[in-house]
Design an enzyme around this catalytic site. Structure first.
Site, PDB file in Angstrom:
ATOM      1  N   GLU A 193      11.950 -72.656  40.224  1.00 49.05           N
ATOM      2  CA  GLU A 193      11.755 -73.784  39.066  1.00 49.05           C
ATOM      3  C   GLU A 193      11.574 -72.565  38.155  1.00 49.05           C
ATOM      4  O   GLU A 193      10.393 -73.041  37.656  1.00 49.05           O
ATOM      5  CB  GLU A 193      11.008 -74.777  39.454  1.00 49.05           C
ATOM      6  CG  GLU A 193      11.740 -75.703  40.550  1.00 49.05           C
ATOM      7  CD  GLU A 193      11.232 -77.163  40.466  1.00 49.05           C
ATOM      8  OE1 GLU A 193      10.030 -77.499  39.974  1.00 49.05           O
ATOM      9  OE2 GLU A 193      11.936 -77.887  41.078  1.00 49.05           O
ATOM     10  N   GLU A 316      16.351 -77.807  46.961  1.00 49.40           N
ATOM     11  CA  GLU A 316      15.279 -78.916  46.784  1.00 49.40           C
ATOM     12  C   GLU A 316      16.139 -80.201  46.693  1.00 49.40           C
ATOM     13  O   GLU A 316      16.743 -80.316  45.691  1.00 49.40           O
ATOM     14  CB  GLU A 316      14.232 -78.849  45.797  1.00 49.40           C
ATOM     15  CG  GLU A 316      13.194 -77.679  46.341  1.00 49.40           C
ATOM     16  CD  GLU A 316      11.884 -77.595  45.616  1.00 49.40           C
ATOM     17  OE1 GLU A 316      11.726 -78.830  44.872  1.00 49.40           O
ATOM     18  OE2 GLU A 316      11.441 -76.560  45.526  1.00 49.40           O
TER      19      GLU A 316
HETATM   20  O1  AHR Z   1       8.953 -80.447  46.720  1.00 44.89           O
HETATM   21  C1  AHR Z   1       7.717 -80.597  45.688  1.00 44.89           C
HETATM   22  C2  AHR Z   1       7.941 -79.584  44.523  1.00 44.89           C
HETATM   23  O2  AHR Z   1       9.048 -80.263  43.769  1.00 44.89           O
HETATM   24  C3  AHR Z   1       8.092 -78.362  44.606  1.00 44.89           C
HETATM   25  O3  AHR Z   1       6.847 -77.383  44.929  1.00 44.89           O
HETATM   26  C4  AHR Z   1       8.840 -77.930  43.183  1.00 44.89           C
HETATM   27  O4  AHR Z   1       9.661 -76.800  43.479  1.00 44.89           O
HETATM   28  C5  AHR Z   1       9.582 -79.267  42.744  1.00 44.89           C
HETATM   29  O5  AHR Z   1       9.249 -79.510  41.498  1.00 44.89           O
END
Ligand code: AHR
Length: 512
Positions: A193, A316
């Site tokens: 991110e 994710e």
């Molecule tokens: O999964 C929780 C958080 O969500 C992670 O650390 C981040 O990459 C995302 O914003």
């Protein structure tokens, strides 16, 4: 005259019934992609009770463990054939100093886990623990490395520490720390991110940094064995993918990431269990956006890479709600209900159907965080509805996609609609056909009819995950409230398969 009009009415009724039934065509296409088992990947961050008091209880714990990792979790993850595990973050990754997590425990420095609750990280779970755990699980490790606050040298050293056989300073250090053979880690995330917690960068800036890291990380002579994943966009940020695809030479990249969470409102995410149908509908609407995001990011990738050399990795995804009352807001601990089963089933179908480009995905997260497959409390452990979906879908791992075509009936709520049904199908090496179906409709059963002509399907067995209320879940006192059961509500004759899908259910049908 009366008889004619009676016939006419009967004919119309029949036509109406037929019109309501959804016809799904499943075809076999030799050119169709194989569904990579890595789509069924997981994610474990140093966040809340994911690692500490989750996976890792330490080797002096009374809870049965293997080198400090809970045996019940290892067993559960093996049962869903966990193909890969992403670690150590997440946002934590861009703060992590890996060298603090190797060597004698008593010498390891501590740090503040700045993103997640400000708690002290004592570095007792480090590189050796993680990579040995992956070996134990039979899962590929996926290390997401520190770009935001790290250095190129640290990154190079980490790759050499894990992968260099001998003769380098890092291989020597690894051996001194008790590990003779390298682990040969293939999957590396270059930051996380970067548009946010990874450093609030523009993609133009990150692209240059990416190229720098990607160039040097393989300088140990093993670059051909590395699979480098660029930190990707969130949701509909197609510009992010566009710049990476346009400006990074193919020789430096194997995949681009993408993150998307089903969140109804970042300010008011709503409860994990006590929600109403309005919230449920909104969650499903957010989750189903994954299809559009994946499709459109793929379109951008096609423009620069029609040969499909660069993969899309959704590293994710999942449902994100308010934390459970009384728990640390920085720990992201939430329960997991039939809503999560719907999100998992539908999202995995989306990935399967885009498996020509989506080669890996990681649900966030494995244990005690967000849409977890496993929850723990002291010595107790429960498997969530999401876990059961992953179990049912193991039939798709590395099987060849069977393209499906259909128009979904609608799931209506207060004048808005969503497609009620999602489907994906595959043929495995043994020649068995497997179909996964999800009906997200909170109220209505939907009947579907499959045209399986040409697939030589003779006998079918079915499994279902369902419950009485969308809010239903497993608890530490009632761990089997929701579990997979046999499904029989289908009829097969002459390549036609009729299935009645109960409201909010996940079904997997397999030819035997
Ligand atoms: O999964 C929780 C958080 O969500 C992670 O650390 C981040 O990459 C995302 O914003």
């Amino acid at each position: 005259m009366k008889i004619i009009s009676l016939f006419f009415s009967l004919f119309m009724c029949h036509a109406l019934v037929l019109a309501q039934e959804t016809i799904i065509t499943v075809s076999q296409d030799q050119e169709a992609p194989v569904i990579s088992k890595h789509i069924y990947g997981h994610f474990a961050e140093h966040l809340g009770r994911s690692i500490y008091d989750g996976f890792y209880v330490g080797d002096t714990s009374a809870i049965p463990n293997k080198d400090g990792v809970r045996k019940d979790i290892i067993k559960a993850l093996k049962e869903i054939q966990i193909p890969n595990l992403r670690w150590p973050g997440g946002c934590f990754a861009d703060t992590y100093q890996w060298k603090d997590g190797i060597g004698p425990q008593e010498d390891r420095p501590t740090m503040v886990n700045a993103w997640w609750g400000g708690v002290t990280e004592d570095n007792s779970f480090g590189t050796h623990n993680f990579l040995n755990l992956c070996e134990e699980l039979g899962a590929e490790p996926f290390i997401s490395a520190n770009v935001g606050s790290g250095t190129v040298q640290d990154f190079m050293d980490w790759v050499q520490y894990t992968n260099h056989p001998e003769g380098s300073p890092m291989a020597k250090l690894r051996k001194e720390n008790g590990r003779e053979e390298p682990w040969n880690v293939k999957y590396w995330g270059i930051g996380n991110e970067m548009w946010g917690c990874g450093g609030n960068m523009t993609v133009e800036y990150y692209t240059n940094i990416y190229k720098q890291y990607a160039t040097f990380m393989g300088s140990g002579g093993n670059e051909d064995e590395l699979y480098r994943i660029a930190a990707g966009a969130t949701g509909d940020d197609y510009h992010w993918t566009e710049v990476l695809m346009r400006d990074v030479p193919k020789s430096l990249i194997e995949a681009v990431g993408l993150h998307h969470y089903a969140v109804i409102d970042w300010e008011e995410k709503g409860p994990a269990t006590g929600y109403d149908e309005e919230i449920y509908f909104k969650s499903m609407k957010e989750a189903l956006k994954m299809d559009e995001f994946v499709r459109k990011h793929i379109e951008v990738m096609e423009k620069y890479d029609p040969e499909k050399e660069v993969d899309l990795v959704v590293d994710e995804w999942g449902g994100w709600y308010d934390v459970e009352e009384g728990t640390n807001p920085g720990f992201l601990y939430q329960q997991n209900t039939m809503r999560d089963a719907m999100i998992a089933g539908a999202t995995l179908n989306i990935f399967n159907n885009h498996s020509e480009r989506v080669k890996m995905a990681n649900i966030a997260q494995t244990v005690n965080v967000l849409q977890a497959v496993v929850l723990t409390e002291g010595e107790k452990m429960i498997l969530t509805p999401t876990y059961h979906v992953f179990k049912m879908y193991t039939v798709h791992h590395d099987a060849q996609l069977l393209p499906v075509k259909f128009d979904s009936p609608e799931y209506m709520f207060e004048g808005e609609s969503l497609p009620a049904i999602s489907v994906s199908a595959s043929k495995d090496e043994a020649g068995n056909t497997n179909i996964s179906l999800v009906n997200i409709d909170a109220k209505k059963e939907h009947k579907v009819q499959f045209d399986l002509a040409g697939l030589d399907v003779k006998n079918i067995e079915g499994q279902i995950l369902r419950s009485d209320k969308i809010q239903d879940h497993n608890t530490f006192d009632d761990p089997d409230n929701i579990n997979i059961t046999e499904f029989k509500d289908f009829e097969l004759s002459d390549g036609n398969l009729e299935v009645s899908l109960p409201p909010f259910s996940v079904v997997v049908l397999s030819s035997k």
